[in-house]
Design an enzyme around this catalytic site. Structure first.
Site: not given
Length: 336
Positions: A57, A223
């Site tokens: 991320h 995700h």
């Protein structure tokens, strides 16, 4: 799978080696574990800000370790929570006597391991730990009722929580006050995103989901969690209108309110396209009578190579504006 990597099992190790090499003046690790990242400079008597989460991320989470933001970060594997012992190591390293505030996303693995680390810090090392959990994705769940725990995912809006809490800690506020500021930011931020393509976890070697070339998914998580609807790809203006409309409905605004705006790329969205979103968002906010205090545009919370964008609004008052405007200096974010 086409990625610029060596062996998939070395992905996190080699990424961290590169970060410590490039930013050796600002970052270090403790307990001989590269997953336990801390800033080099410590201020005695300052509340420590600790965060953590899965990799994939960047610049979230470790990218916000630095002056005026977080003091340390425990780093997990791709999309996986770091361990409680790693979080404890970071906690011990960033505590300078004023206690530690955990700030992390609303995911079960993170909650379990951060809670365990906090208990160990208290019982074994007499370190007081408080926590603020960021969960502002309006697509992931309905608003929680008073007294109920939020089930919303934490996404890019956690940046604003780091920014406000870090500035409050830098101002040498006590732990209870730093937590109050962080919680105030968390309570007043909302995010909505859209995904255009999947991403591939290196160890898996194939996309986590399929989406057609002419499709988009509104509300997909970072995700690959299911969003609120999948449909034909629409124009930038229509996408922006849908996302911003849901955010404004969720946290009601009145004319004259001020907001900080984050337009965030998910990993493979050009800045050109992000600024097209900014253009429409600005017009929509003006139509609603809302004032923009500050814009942030770029990649703040990504999902590997996913194409897409998210928009976050933080409702600000004079107190939050002061902390939003405070200087910060991390390897991935600088504000003077």
């Amino acid at each position: 799978m086409k990625k610029i990597i060596n062996q998939p099992e070395d992905y996190i190790k080699e990424m961290l080696e590169g970060i410590y090499t490039a930013h050796s003046d600002k970052l270090a690790y403790v307990e001989d574990d590269m997953h336990c990242l801390v800033k080099r400079k410590r201020k005695q008597g300052k509340v420590g800000i600790a965060t953590g989460g899965g990799s994939g991320h960047l610049p979230l989470f470790l990218g916000y370790v630095g002056e005026g933001m977080a003091d340390g970060c425990s780093v997990g594997d791709v999309f996986q929570s770091p361990g409680a012992n790693q979080m404890l190591a970071v906690t011990r390293a960033v505590d300078t006597g004023a206690g530690v505030l955990y700030i992390y996303g609303n995911y079960n693995g993170d909650i379990f391991n951060f809670d365990m680390a906090a208990e160990m810090a208290d019982f074994e090392h007499d370190i007081r730990v408080e926590s603020v959990i960021a969960g502002e994705d309006v697509a992931s769940a309905a608003p929680s009722k008073p007294g109920e725990k939020s089930t919303r995912r934490g996404v890019a809006g956690i940046f604003f929580v780091y920014k406000c809490a870090g500035a409050a800690a830098e101002a040498m506020l006590p732990l209870d006050e730093v937590k109050r500021v962080a919680q105030k930011a968390a309570d007043n931020v909302r995010t909505m995103g859209v995904a255009l393509t999947p991403c591939t976890v290196p160890r898996v070697g194939r996309p986590g989901f399929h989406i057609a070339d002419d499709e988009m998914e509104i509300g997909m998580g970072i995700h690959g969690e299911t969003g609120i609807r999948r449909g034909r790809l629409e124009t930038a203006d229509k996408i922006t209108e849908e996302m911003l409309g849901k955010i404004i409905e969720d946290l009601p605004y009145v004319e004259g309110d001020e907001v900080a705006v984050l337009v965030n790329g998910l990993g493979a969205t050009p800045l050109d396209e992000q600024y097209i979103v900014v253009r429409r968002a600005d017009a929509l906010l003006k139509e609603k009578g809302l004032k923009v205090h500050r814009y942030y545009v770029g990649e703040y919370a990504t999902s590997l190579e996913m194409a897409g964008v998210s928009v976050s609004l933080l409702k600000v008052d004079e107190e939050l504006k002061k902390y939003i405007d405070a200087p910060a200096d991390t390897p991935f974010f600088i504000q003077k």
